[in-house]
Design an enzyme around this catalytic site. Structure first.
Site: not given
Ligand SMILES: NC(=O)c1ccc[n+]([C@@H]2O[C@H](COP(=O)([O-])OP(=O)(O)OC[C@H]3O[C@@H](n4cnc5c(N)ncnc54)[C@H](O)[C@@H]3O)[C@@H](O)[C@H]2O)c1
Length: 256
Positions: A150, A163
């Site tokens: 991130s 986080y």
């Molecule tokens: N959305 C943002 O702005 C953003 C920014 C930086 C980093 N991220 C990172 O991107 C990644 C994806 O996030 P997103 O925004 O698509 O979120 P999201 O909530 O849409 O998707 C996350 C997915 O991870 C799955 N998940 C959660 N815990 C789990 C576990 N223990 N085992 C298996 N699967 C699990 C959830 O069921 C979900 O489908 C994450 O690592 C998040 O920290 C997101």
């Protein structure tokens, strides 16, 4: 048309939603067979159905990345489905609000909340890495792995201590894994998304979206597809000399 990943197999965690779903679709578009893993089989199956609707080949796998046995079984299932593992995107993650720690400063975060965020977001990536690398070593054909960090793996942020610590950890883990396995031609990189339109950011955007967007030079959120483009490129032969990088895809957030 030929894809960047024709004939390759790819594994995506957190593939039911947001960035993981978009990456799974992009892997398939580029010609890869995709193992879509998420907490529930139904979630993973929805993404698989989308891939199959576009004539791609995919399998759904239920896996909680906090369980080492489940992670081992996930890698084994992907290998059984496709005969090997060439690419992996370790992306499953949770945000502070999912452990009731939203808006909390360090002294206020419950130990259980801290431990859960570290377990999913950092140790979960390590569990995936170790089983994926073991498989790629057995194959002896190299491989490409991308971990989701991130912008909060590069800079700090108020009220997000667990986080931020986990994501900084993912960056360090990525760099070390890249060094450990470079001679085996297993490349390991991290993608560092800025604020992206997914279910994870809906609540944050409602609370303080205006203030956050004022800090983004491009003045908007990114889309999951914009992260997926970086992921599939890093996994492709076009990135053959790229390993150990933490690549910000953030509309300029960390540039200023
Ligand atoms: N959305 C943002 O702005 C953003 C920014 C930086 C980093 N991220 C990172 O991107 C990644 C994806 O996030 P997103 O925004 O698509 O979120 P999201 O909530 O849409 O998707 C996350 C997915 O991870 C799955 N998940 C959660 N815990 C789990 C576990 N223990 N085992 C298996 N699967 C699990 C959830 O069921 C979900 O489908 C994450 O690592 C998040 O920290 C997101």
């Amino acid at each position: 048309m030929t894809g960047m990943l024709d004939g390759k197999s790819a594994l995506v965690t957190g593939g039911a939603s947001g960035i993981g779903r978009a990456a799974a679709l992009a892997f398939a578009r580029e010609g890869a067979w995709v193992a879509v893993a998420d907490l529930t089989l139904e979630g993973a199956q929805r993404t698989v159905a989308e891939i199959e609707a576009g004539d791609g080949k995919a399998v759904a796998i239920a896996c909680d990345v906090t369980e080492d046995d489940a992670v081992a079984a996930m890698v084994a299932a992907a290998v059984e489905a496709f005969g090997g593992l060439d690419c992996a995107f370790n992306n499953a993650g949770i945000a502070p609000f999912q452990v009731n720690a939203a808006g909390q400063k360090i002294a206020d975060v419950a130990p259980e909340a801290w431990a859960r965020v570290i377990d999913v977001n950092l140790t979960g990536v390590w569990r995936c890495l170790r089983h994926e690398v073991a498989q790629m070593r057995r194959q002896g054909t190299g491989g490409a792995i991308v971990n989701t960090a991130s912008i909060l793996g590069l800079v700090g942020s108020p009220t997000s201590s667990a986080y931020v610590a986990a994501k900084h950890g993912v960056v360090g883990l990525t760099r070390t894994a890249a060094a450990d396995h470079a001679e085996e031609n297993i490349r390991v990189n991290a993608v560092c998304p800025g604020y992206i339109e997914t279910p994870m950011t809906e609540e944050t955007m409602r609370r303080r979206g205006g203030r956050i967007m004022a800090r983004v030079p491009m003045g908007r959120m990114g889309t999951p597809g914009e992260i997926a483009e970086a992921v599939v490129w890093l996994c492709s032969a076009r990135a053959s000399f790229v390993t150990g990088v933490a690549w910000a895809v953030d509309g300029g957030y960390t540039a200023i």
